[in-house]
Design a protein around this motif. Structure first.
Motif, short mmCIF file in Angstrom:
data_model
loop_
_atom_site.label_atom_id
_atom_site.label_comp_id
_atom_site.label_asym_id
_atom_site.label_seq_id
_atom_site.Cartn_x
_atom_site.Cartn_y
_atom_site.Cartn_z
N VAL A 67 1.13 -0.74 0.24
CA VAL A 67 0.08 -0.35 0.35
C VAL A 67 0.53 1.26 -0.03
N THR A 68 1.96 1.52 0.09
CA THR A 68 2.82 2.00 -0.14
C THR A 68 3.37 2.66 -0.71
N PRO A 69 3.65 3.72 -1.66
CA PRO A 69 3.39 3.90 -3.44
C PRO A 69 4.84 3.65 -3.55
N ASN A 70 5.87 3.92 -2.58
CA ASN A 70 7.44 3.89 -2.84
C ASN A 70 7.46 2.87 -2.86
N THR A 89 2.80 -14.62 -21.55
CA THR A 89 1.94 -14.24 -20.75
C THR A 89 1.18 -13.61 -21.16
N ALA A 90 -0.28 -14.86 -20.71
CA ALA A 90 -0.95 -14.58 -21.70
C ALA A 90 -2.67 -13.33 -21.43
N LEU A 91 -2.70 -13.21 -19.69
CA LEU A 91 -3.39 -11.82 -18.55
C LEU A 91 -2.79 -11.37 -17.55
N VAL A 92 -2.68 -10.15 -17.79
CA VAL A 92 -2.46 -9.72 -16.52
C VAL A 92 -3.30 -8.74 -15.60
N ALA A 93 -4.32 -8.76 -14.73
CA ALA A 93 -5.02 -8.13 -13.75
C ALA A 93 -4.43 -6.83 -12.48
N ALA A 94 -4.63 -6.23 -12.63
CA ALA A 94 -4.43 -5.90 -10.95
C ALA A 94 -6.37 -5.69 -11.03
N ASP A 95 -6.14 -6.07 -9.33
CA ASP A 95 -7.22 -5.86 -8.69
C ASP A 95 -7.35 -5.39 -7.74
N PHE A 96 -7.84 -4.33 -7.10
CA PHE A 96 -8.27 -3.41 -5.36
C PHE A 96 -9.33 -3.07 -5.23
#
Length: 128
Positions: A67-70, A89-96
């Motif tokens: 959670v720390t940006p740096n 690479t077939a898929l990259v997901a960023a979830d939050f």
């Protein structure tokens, strides 16, 4: 009885479409730099990855970011330099999760990039 060349198109114009294989072991990652980055930031084990066809078996890597940006910026830079995204690479997901204090609600967000064998990248943003 000709086999397709290991490229996107062979000399006869026949399109070669590689099979998409879900990775169940880090040893299946061919690129050494990518394998090192996955070990460093995601651990040695695969898990149930986003978009998996079968949720009962390991199918990819889940990498937790800080959670720390740096700290997150350092990890993402390391991943970029370490061939994290490559021809496997077939898929990259960023979830939050996002919290809206005024509405007192949480929203799940998933940003999904699908890498097609043709070279195109499909992007989708989902919210729930």
């Amino acid at each position: 009885n000709r086999k397709p060349l290991p490229s996107s198109v062979d000399c006869t114009g026949m399109v070669f479409v590689p099979e998409i294989v879900e990775v169940s072991d880090i040893a299946q990652i061919r690129d050494q730099k990518a394998r090192a980055v996955l070990r460093k930031h995601c651990g040695n084990k695969t898990g149930i990855a986003y978009g998996s066809a079968d949720s009962s078996k390991p199918s990819g890597f889940s990498c937790m970011l800080s959670v720390t940006p740096n700290k997150t910026a350092l990890v993402l830079n390391d991943m970029a330099k370490g061939s994290f995204i490559n021809n496997q690479t077939a898929l990259v997901a960023a979830d939050f999760m996002v919290y809206n204090g005024y509405a007192e609600t949480f929203t799940y967000v998933a940003v999904v990039f699908k890498f097609q064998p043709s070279g195109t990248i499909d992007k989708n943003i989902l919210t729930y």
